[in-house]
Scaffold this active site. Sequence first.
Site, PDB file in Angstrom:
ATOM      1  N   HIS A 248      -2.481  15.371 -41.684  1.00 16.78           N
ATOM      2  CA  HIS A 248      -2.017  16.726 -41.369  1.00 16.78           C
ATOM      3  C   HIS A 248      -0.594  16.669 -40.837  1.00 16.78           C
ATOM      4  O   HIS A 248      -0.004  15.589 -40.761  1.00 16.78           O
ATOM      5  CB  HIS A 248      -2.979  17.440 -40.410  1.00 16.78           C
ATOM      6  CG  HIS A 248      -3.191  16.752 -39.096  1.00 16.78           C
ATOM      7  ND1 HIS A 248      -2.178  16.575 -38.171  1.00 16.78           N
ATOM      8  CD2 HIS A 248      -4.299  16.198 -38.555  1.00 16.78           C
ATOM      9  CE1 HIS A 248      -2.652  15.966 -37.109  1.00 16.78           C
ATOM     10  NE2 HIS A 248      -3.945  15.700 -37.318  1.00 16.78           N
TER      11      HIS A 248
ATOM     12  N   HIS B 122       0.546  14.023 -38.257  1.00 17.16           N
ATOM     13  CA  HIS B 122       0.897  12.688 -38.749  1.00 17.16           C
ATOM     14  C   HIS B 122       2.300  12.712 -39.365  1.00 17.16           C
ATOM     15  O   HIS B 122       3.122  11.847 -39.106  1.00 17.16           O
ATOM     16  CB  HIS B 122      -0.085  12.222 -39.836  1.00 17.16           C
ATOM     17  CG  HIS B 122      -1.524  12.169 -39.393  1.00 17.16           C
ATOM     18  ND1 HIS B 122      -2.477  13.033 -39.885  1.00 17.16           N
ATOM     19  CD2 HIS B 122      -2.165  11.379 -38.505  1.00 17.16           C
ATOM     20  CE1 HIS B 122      -3.641  12.755 -39.328  1.00 17.16           C
ATOM     21  NE2 HIS B 122      -3.495  11.760 -38.481  1.00 17.16           N
TER      22      HIS B 122
ATOM     23  N   CYS C 179     -19.662   6.445 -27.786  1.00 13.56           N
ATOM     24  CA  CYS C 179     -19.356   7.568 -28.672  1.00 13.56           C
ATOM     25  C   CYS C 179     -18.783   7.019 -29.973  1.00 13.56           C
ATOM     26  O   CYS C 179     -17.738   6.373 -29.981  1.00 13.56           O
ATOM     27  CB  CYS C 179     -18.340   8.524 -28.039  1.00 13.56           C
ATOM     28  SG  CYS C 179     -17.815   9.804 -29.195  1.00 13.56           S
TER      29      CYS C 179
ATOM     30  N   CYS D 246     -15.233   8.392 -30.740  1.00 13.08           N
ATOM     31  CA  CYS D 246     -14.139   7.764 -30.002  1.00 13.08           C
ATOM     32  C   CYS D 246     -14.027   6.278 -30.307  1.00 13.08           C
ATOM     33  O   CYS D 246     -13.042   5.639 -29.976  1.00 13.08           O
ATOM     34  CB  CYS D 246     -14.314   7.922 -28.502  1.00 13.08           C
ATOM     35  SG  CYS D 246     -14.287   9.617 -27.920  1.00 13.08           S
TER      36      CYS D 246
ATOM     37  N   CYS E 237     -20.254  13.555 -25.481  1.00  9.67           N
ATOM     38  CA  CYS E 237     -18.884  13.082 -25.310  1.00  9.67           C
ATOM     39  C   CYS E 237     -17.967  14.285 -25.083  1.00  9.67           C
ATOM     40  O   CYS E 237     -18.037  15.258 -25.832  1.00  9.67           O
ATOM     41  CB  CYS E 237     -18.448  12.334 -26.562  1.00  9.67           C
ATOM     42  SG  CYS E 237     -16.673  12.081 -26.643  1.00  9.67           S
TER      43      CYS E 237
ATOM     44  N   HIS F   3     -15.630  14.783 -28.320  1.00  5.76           N
ATOM     45  CA  HIS F   3     -16.206  15.182 -29.599  1.00  5.76           C
ATOM     46  C   HIS F   3     -17.369  16.171 -29.476  1.00  5.76           C
ATOM     47  O   HIS F   3     -17.875  16.650 -30.479  1.00  5.76           O
ATOM     48  CB  HIS F   3     -16.661  13.941 -30.375  1.00  5.76           C
ATOM     49  CG  HIS F   3     -15.513  13.102 -30.827  1.00  5.76           C
ATOM     50  ND1 HIS F   3     -14.929  12.156 -30.038  1.00  5.76           N
ATOM     51  CD2 HIS F   3     -14.813  13.109 -31.983  1.00  5.76           C
ATOM     52  CE1 HIS F   3     -13.928  11.605 -30.702  1.00  5.76           C
ATOM     53  NE2 HIS F   3     -13.829  12.162 -31.877  1.00  5.76           N
TER      54      HIS F   3
ATOM     55  N   LYS G 240      -3.666  23.409 -29.710  1.00  2.00           N
ATOM     56  CA  LYS G 240      -3.444  22.109 -30.304  1.00  2.00           C
ATOM     57  C   LYS G 240      -4.111  22.063 -31.682  1.00  2.00           C
ATOM     58  O   LYS G 240      -5.240  22.489 -31.844  1.00  2.00           O
ATOM     59  CB  LYS G 240      -4.065  21.050 -29.400  1.00  2.00           C
ATOM     60  CG  LYS G 240      -3.966  19.648 -29.914  1.00  2.00           C
ATOM     61  CD  LYS G 240      -4.765  18.712 -29.027  1.00  2.00           C
ATOM     62  CE  LYS G 240      -5.330  17.562 -29.829  1.00  2.00           C
ATOM     63  NZ  LYS G 240      -6.318  16.805 -29.062  1.00  2.00           N
TER      64      LYS G 240
ATOM     65  N   LYS H 230      -8.075  18.049 -35.939  1.00  3.71           N
ATOM     66  CA  LYS H 230      -8.670  17.596 -37.192  1.00  3.71           C
ATOM     67  C   LYS H 230     -10.060  18.212 -37.323  1.00  3.71           C
ATOM     68  O   LYS H 230     -10.480  18.593 -38.398  1.00  3.71           O
ATOM     69  CB  LYS H 230      -8.823  16.083 -37.192  1.00  3.71           C
ATOM     70  CG  LYS H 230      -7.821  15.392 -36.330  1.00  3.71           C
ATOM     71  CD  LYS H 230      -8.232  13.957 -36.001  1.00  3.71           C
ATOM     72  CE  LYS H 230      -7.321  13.385 -34.926  1.00  3.71           C
ATOM     73  NZ  LYS H 230      -7.602  12.023 -34.558  1.00  3.71           N
TER      74      LYS H 230
END
Length: 534
Positions: free
Chosen positions: A21, A24, A130, A133, A155, A158, A311, A314
């Site tokens: 995205h 990156h 997790c 993670c 978590c 997530h 923010k 993803k």
Amino acid sequence: MLGEKAYYVTTPIYYVNDAPHIGHAYTTTAGDVLTRWHRQRGEKVWYLTGVDEHGTKVQRAAEAGGVTPQAWVDRLVEESWLPVLETVDAANDDFIRTTDDRHVARVQKFWEKVRDNGFVYSAPYEGPYCVGCEEFKLPGDLVDGTGEYEGQQVCPVHSRPVEQLREDNWFFQLSAFADRLIEHYEAHPEAVRPQSAYNEVMAFLKQGLVDISMSRSSVDWGIPLPWDDTQVVYVWFDALLNYATATGYGSEAGTDDAARYATTWPANVHLVGKDILRFHAVYWPAMLLAAGEPLPSQVFAHGWLLVGGEKMSKSKLTGIAPEDIIDHFGSDAFRYYFMRAISFGQDGSFSWEDMSARYTSELANGLGNLASRSTAMVGKYRDGALPEPGPLTAAEDAVVERLASATTNADAAMDELDFSTAIGEIRSVVELVNQYVTEVEPWVLAKDDANAQRLDTVLYTMCEVLRAVAVLYNAVMPKAMASLWSQLGAGEALGDLAAQRIADAGRWGQLPPGSTITKGDALFPRLPDEPTEA
RNA sequence: GGCGGGGUAGCUCAGCCUGGCAGAGCAAGCGGCUCAUAAUCGCUGUGUCGCGGGUUCAAGUCCCGCCCCCGCUACCA
């Protein structure tokens, strides 16, 4: 022959399982602009990017897709990650994959060394893990689940349930390095930037460090420990090493790879998102200390791209693919926009509307139109041959001076990775020339042959400034500036654009009179509004 | 709870370290110009500088307290 030390810049290696995205692409672009600029300073440069391919998530995704992990990552690299470099027009020198043989062998060599140095030991570990993670959590890290996970501990990153795992692990003695890192960062405050990131790292270090598990027995898709093939290197302690393994860490003395390592390591700048700051500013240098390797000069943590005030994520579907933007605006505008509109190191908001507005005003109407009117007038009044200028007046002197100071200021800003300020300086030259043209009115001068020499001077000034602007903007917008360079007929006398030096950019009078000026396609054509849904 | 960043024009932000008439770009309005990509140039800003105190001749800037957003981190449970 001992080579000169390269200015060595890295991006993080991106996790192959994610869809690329603009976050990156933002990091990759920043590194590319920075390294292109340094090349034009005449420095030897090495720019590395790549992908992180190991870990449970990849293993499970491959299984779900019915293929081997290697086949899975090969496809992702080929179809997603290599193409995105083309999309943003990155000129990286190398691309590291953590499944590369060079990486695997050198990671094993590295940890063997750290173990020999006494910083690795065996101990049992049990705790909530997790998968998202790829790390063990402390019980206190977990939060109460909501929705379908109501009543479970999940978590916090997530929002998914963790798995309880027990392993006999190998531990890295991270705790041994807290004091040395604090001393290092006190002596080198520029080593973590910006300041807010430095403060966070120091605060974390001053709490003291606890040893951390560096291996996994429950994961197959990874690099086996050389002394215990029932375990693989924990993915972070594999991935971080790419910065050293890619340029030849651990190679036999006398080989090309060893020479490369000697002339690149340590890295000058590790570009990272602020989410992975601690891995780069604490764990990574601790690993290097444990292996007896020198520390990177700087870790620079840039901010988030915010979309609609939040923010980009993803997992939350606010991720925007670089092609969505670049298919419409082009790679140059993408690079310009993100480097110009957002202060590197701070969070920045992205919106299609803002990008459109800046494209139209700064690129199409500002720079593009200046090139257009300049080349058109030389064509119309001097048949496309750059005239010999007469004496400069105060109006030209002001332009020459602004060009010189903008060059100096932009170069200084680039030292600070302050892309926005650097671009603003160059842009100020373009603005001044547009103003200059309006004031000296070359179209009026053209009506009376008595003003021929004065007109020559004005036309020369316009083109000569564009020559300098092409040099200064080449790092940011290589495609459009190559076109401008060609329209100015500059290559014939001056050579390749990329070979032009920043330090010389402001030196007046380089474009030779007689150069063939051609009005070509618009550098930044005006674009229709809203081609796709924003 | 502690630490850090942010809260300034309709929008995006600079200015704060080192106090001195509140700024830039964009957007909007008016005017000029016609070389150019309906472009360009000029002019046009009464903003509780998050809130409340304090220091000072003078506070967006320094000090104290508080509120909101973001991040790092801790603890209670």
